[in-house]
Scaffold this motif. Structure first.
Motif, PDB file in Angstrom:
ATOM      1  N   PRO A 190       0.831  -1.101   0.217  1.00  0.00           N
ATOM      2  CA  PRO A 190      -0.093   0.072   0.028  1.00  0.00           C
ATOM      3  C   PRO A 190       0.842   1.461   0.048  1.00  0.00           C
ATOM      4  O   PRO A 190       2.036   1.349   0.560  1.00  0.00           O
ATOM      5  CB  PRO A 190      -0.811  -0.184   1.207  1.00  0.00           C
ATOM      6  CG  PRO A 190      -0.201  -0.888   2.078  1.00  0.00           C
ATOM      7  CD  PRO A 190       0.742  -2.016   1.266  1.00  0.00           C
ATOM      8  N   TYR A 191       0.408   2.199  -0.751  1.00  0.00           N
ATOM      9  CA  TYR A 191       1.003   3.591  -0.648  1.00  0.00           C
ATOM     10  C   TYR A 191       0.225   4.618  -0.040  1.00  0.00           C
ATOM     11  O   TYR A 191      -0.929   4.809  -0.229  1.00  0.00           O
ATOM     12  CB  TYR A 191       1.522   4.059  -1.820  1.00  0.00           C
ATOM     13  CG  TYR A 191       2.357   2.930  -2.793  1.00  0.00           C
ATOM     14  CD1 TYR A 191       3.655   3.124  -2.933  1.00  0.00           C
ATOM     15  CD2 TYR A 191       1.889   1.814  -3.230  1.00  0.00           C
ATOM     16  CE1 TYR A 191       4.756   2.154  -3.025  1.00  0.00           C
ATOM     17  CE2 TYR A 191       2.839   0.664  -3.813  1.00  0.00           C
ATOM     18  CZ  TYR A 191       4.076   0.892  -3.969  1.00  0.00           C
ATOM     19  OH  TYR A 191       5.025   0.019  -4.270  1.00  0.00           O
ATOM     20  N   ARG A 192       1.003   5.463   0.796  1.00  0.00           N
ATOM     21  CA  ARG A 192       0.287   6.588   1.421  1.00  0.00           C
ATOM     22  C   ARG A 192       0.632   7.973   1.152  1.00  0.00           C
ATOM     23  O   ARG A 192       1.710   8.242   0.888  1.00  0.00           O
ATOM     24  CB  ARG A 192       0.293   6.170   3.044  1.00  0.00           C
ATOM     25  CG  ARG A 192      -0.265   4.912   3.271  1.00  0.00           C
ATOM     26  CD  ARG A 192       0.003   4.548   5.126  1.00  0.00           C
ATOM     27  NE  ARG A 192      -0.479   3.733   5.293  1.00  0.00           N
ATOM     28  CZ  ARG A 192      -1.054   3.430   6.772  1.00  0.00           C
ATOM     29  NH1 ARG A 192      -0.513   4.585   7.797  1.00  0.00           N
ATOM     30  NH2 ARG A 192      -1.593   2.687   7.317  1.00  0.00           N
TER      31      ARG A 192
END
Length: 353
Positions: free
Chosen positions: A14-16
């Motif tokens: 996941p990328y935030r």
């Protein structure tokens, strides 16, 4: 190409988003504080970096003094970049910092414009890069005006040698001041890198606390030492191994491992086992946990001494959810334990005079 990156590298991580910026970071980033100096075999470093990128870790974090010796982590990374990662430059976030003692004399330490900009040039030379994505002031300087330090970060960005400006180990009050100065200069504060773990919770204290301050200015955060220098692993559950960091007094002293602290670690380990995670995996997941306003931590910055350790740590992303019962149980053991690795080093003690 000597290294063809895995085609599925973006499928699991996941990328935030970092604060209010347009930039995203992987939930877990790789720090080169340890294991990338000249004391680590080059082929082992290469294997760790390649596997990290194959698993979606797009952010590699360095500093001018990482080693040993100082500067060697950047030099070694520069070789890895040239050999393996140059074709992927636009898929990478590479950061470095300046603020700790780096060369003799009055111009190689803390936060002057002279030191920060000279250090950035040296870092770029060691890594063979035209620019870094994030350039940090590694610690606040009690004797240099904040305007000068932030002005140097602004100049680094305006010169094209850095894309974003960051700070590390600043208090909430210092963070608000730094962000205001940068905003007035036209270079927003992107990110803060504090130490943070279940046994080091200083970022949650104060009014505002650090995360509330960052929310006010629209900046993100990336937590270093989320495993409390190895305390939040199974390494010390049954004593202190002879080859451990604590036994060698390297960033973690044997005296810090009191029976009270070890009992807390054992309690946390029991909770982790109930979640089907190792203690290290739960510690990372806890850093990234959701809170009422969402997770205040953009990314957890981890180290790795082997590919297996890296893979085990990255598996934390498979279970980031906590029940309220779990969080309550964790809070019984996850209390401040006076192990902030930057607390004493952020003072002016030791300044050249």
């Amino acid at each position: 190409m000597t290294y063809p990156a895995a085609g599925n590298r973006y499928e699991s991580m996941p990328y935030r988003r970092v604060g209010l910026s347009g930039l995203k970071l992987p939930a877990i980033s790789l720090g080169l504080w340890h294991n990338f100096g000249d004391d680590k075999r080059f082929d082992e470093q290469r294997a760790i970096l390649r596997r990290a990128f194959d698993l979606g870790v797009t952010h590699f974090d360095l500093a001018n003094n990482y080693g040993p010796p100082d500067g060697s982590a950047e030099t070694n990374f520069g070789r890895h970049f040239k050999d393996d990662f140059a074709p992927y430059r636009d898929e990478l976030i590479i950061s470095t910092k300046a603020g700790y003692d780096m060369w003799p004399g009055p111009y190689g330490n803390f936060g002057s414009r002279k030191y920060l900009l000279a250090s950035l040039d040296q870092s770029l030379g060691r890594m063979g890069l035209d620019y870094v994505d994030i350039f940090y002031s590694h610690r606040p300087d009690p004797e240099t005006p904040m305007e000068e330090t932030m002005g140097a970060l602004d100049q680094a960005v305006r010169s094209g040698k850095a894309l974003y400006a960051g700070i590390s180990s600043y208090t909430p009050e210092q963070t608000l001041e730094a962000a205001l100065i940068l905003k007035e200069l036209g270079t927003p504060l992107l990110i803060h890198q504090p130490s943070y773990s279940m046994l080091n919770r200083w970022t949650e204290n104060g009014a505002p606390n650090l995360y509330e301050a960052l929310d006010q200015v629209g900046a993100g955060s990336i937590a270093f030492s989320p495993l409390a220098q190895g305390m939040l692993t199974d390494r010390y559950l049954n004593g202190i191994p002879a080859d451990s960091r604590a036994a060698k007094e390297r960033f973690l002293s044997e005296s810090a491992l009191t029976e009270d602290k070890l009992n807390r670690v054992r309690g946390l380990n029991t909770i982790a086992a109930g979640r089907g995670q190792s203690l290290a995996q739960m510690a990372i997941a806890w850093i990234l946990r959701d809170q009422p306003k969402g997770s205040p931590v953009t990314s957890a910055l981890v180290g790795a001494s082997s590919v297996q350790q890296l893979e085990d740590t990255l598996s934390a992303i498979n279970n980031l959810a906590f029940t309220q019962e779990e969080l309550t149980a964790i809070d019984e053991f996850a209390v401040e334990s006076d192990i902030n690795p930057r607390a004493e080093k952020s003072s002016a003690v030791g300044r050249w005079s």
